[in-house]
Design a protein around this motif. Sequence first.
Motif, short mmCIF file in Angstrom:
data_model
loop_
_atom_site.label_atom_id
_atom_site.label_comp_id
_atom_site.label_asym_id
_atom_site.label_seq_id
_atom_site.Cartn_x
_atom_site.Cartn_y
_atom_site.Cartn_z
N PHE A 5 20.10 30.13 23.92
CA PHE A 5 19.61 28.82 24.34
C PHE A 5 19.93 27.79 23.28
N GLN A 6 20.03 26.55 23.69
CA GLN A 6 20.36 25.47 22.76
C GLN A 6 19.13 24.77 22.20
N GLN A 7 18.05 24.72 22.97
CA GLN A 7 16.81 24.09 22.53
C GLN A 7 15.63 24.86 23.10
N GLN A 8 14.42 24.57 22.57
CA GLN A 8 13.21 25.23 23.04
C GLN A 8 12.09 24.20 23.10
N ILE A 9 11.33 24.20 24.20
CA ILE A 9 10.16 23.34 24.35
C ILE A 9 8.98 24.21 24.76
N THR A 10 7.86 24.05 24.07
CA THR A 10 6.60 24.69 24.47
C THR A 10 5.74 23.60 25.07
N PHE A 11 5.31 23.78 26.32
CA PHE A 11 4.46 22.80 26.98
C PHE A 11 3.01 23.23 26.91
N LEU A 12 2.15 22.30 26.49
CA LEU A 12 0.71 22.49 26.43
C LEU A 12 0.07 21.50 27.40
N TYR A 13 -1.05 21.87 27.98
CA TYR A 13 -1.69 21.04 29.00
C TYR A 13 -3.11 20.71 28.57
N ALA A 14 -3.47 19.42 28.67
CA ALA A 14 -4.78 18.95 28.24
C ALA A 14 -5.42 18.12 29.35
N GLU A 15 -6.72 18.35 29.57
CA GLU A 15 -7.43 17.55 30.57
C GLU A 15 -7.50 16.09 30.14
N LYS A 16 -7.63 15.86 28.83
CA LYS A 16 -7.66 14.50 28.28
C LYS A 16 -6.52 14.39 27.27
N PRO A 17 -5.29 14.20 27.74
CA PRO A 17 -4.14 14.27 26.83
C PRO A 17 -4.08 13.15 25.80
N GLU A 18 -4.76 12.05 26.03
CA GLU A 18 -4.69 10.94 25.07
C GLU A 18 -5.13 11.39 23.67
N ALA A 19 -6.19 12.17 23.58
CA ALA A 19 -6.66 12.67 22.28
C ALA A 19 -5.61 13.59 21.66
N SER A 20 -5.00 14.43 22.49
CA SER A 20 -3.96 15.33 21.98
C SER A 20 -2.74 14.55 21.55
N TRP A 21 -2.35 13.54 22.30
CA TRP A 21 -1.20 12.72 21.91
C TRP A 21 -1.43 12.08 20.55
N GLU A 25 0.76 12.91 17.14
CA GLU A 25 1.46 11.78 16.53
C GLU A 25 0.88 11.39 15.17
N GLU A 26 -0.44 11.20 15.13
CA GLU A 26 -1.06 10.64 13.93
C GLU A 26 -1.49 11.69 12.90
N LEU A 30 4.23 14.22 14.21
CA LEU A 30 5.44 14.60 14.95
C LEU A 30 6.08 13.37 15.59
N HIS A 31 7.39 13.38 15.64
CA HIS A 31 8.16 12.27 16.22
C HIS A 31 8.16 12.39 17.75
N LEU A 32 7.82 11.29 18.43
CA LEU A 32 7.84 11.26 19.88
C LEU A 32 9.29 11.19 20.35
N ALA A 33 9.74 12.25 21.00
CA ALA A 33 11.13 12.30 21.48
C ALA A 33 11.26 11.68 22.86
N TYR A 42 7.40 16.00 21.81
CA TYR A 42 7.53 15.73 20.39
C TYR A 42 8.54 16.67 19.74
N ALA A 43 9.31 16.14 18.80
CA ALA A 43 10.20 16.98 17.99
C ALA A 43 9.32 17.72 16.99
N ALA A 44 9.36 19.05 17.05
CA ALA A 44 8.51 19.86 16.17
C ALA A 44 9.25 20.32 14.93
N ALA A 45 10.57 20.22 14.94
CA ALA A 45 11.38 20.65 13.80
C ALA A 45 12.64 19.80 13.77
N PRO A 46 13.22 19.59 12.59
CA PRO A 46 14.44 18.80 12.51
C PRO A 46 15.61 19.47 13.22
N GLY A 47 16.55 18.66 13.61
CA GLY A 47 17.76 19.19 14.23
C GLY A 47 17.74 19.23 15.74
#
Length: 135
Positions: A5-21, A25-26, A30-33, A42-47
């Motif tokens: 594979f060339q890239q990997q994304i792990t998706f997490l789910y939140a009932e109130k995602p604003e707090a998680s976002w 971020e803060e 993590l950089h918002l991709a 979000y980019a979790a690692a460089p490259g």
Amino acid sequence: MSTPFQQQITFLYAEKPEASWRFYEEVLGLHLAQDQGFCRIYAAAPGGRGFIGVCRARAPRASDNPRVEGGTVVTFVHQDVEGWYEKLKEKGVEVPAPPAYSATYRVTSFFFRDPAGYTLEVQRFERPDWPTPGK
């Protein structure tokens, strides 16, 4: 094909995602991709190889136990585990225990939870057979 594979994304789910976002971020910095409105990636690692997606959940989580089917632990690998521990404590993140060495896995790590209750880990491999980041 050189790698499976060339890239990997792990998706997490939140009932109130604003707090998680805000947390990803803060607190973790993590950089918002990509912002898809209902889901932020979000980019979790460089490259541009590893990403974390945090999305609005359609239903409550079935279990808080990450070791049951459908559970997850997201691990961030960094050499300065102790520095991350101090940084998160300073930002008010509840970290149940300080970094500890596991002889079984030959890692030093600590665990904490994000605002949606997901288990996160910061870990350093203490073994020469783990690939060097970026290679």
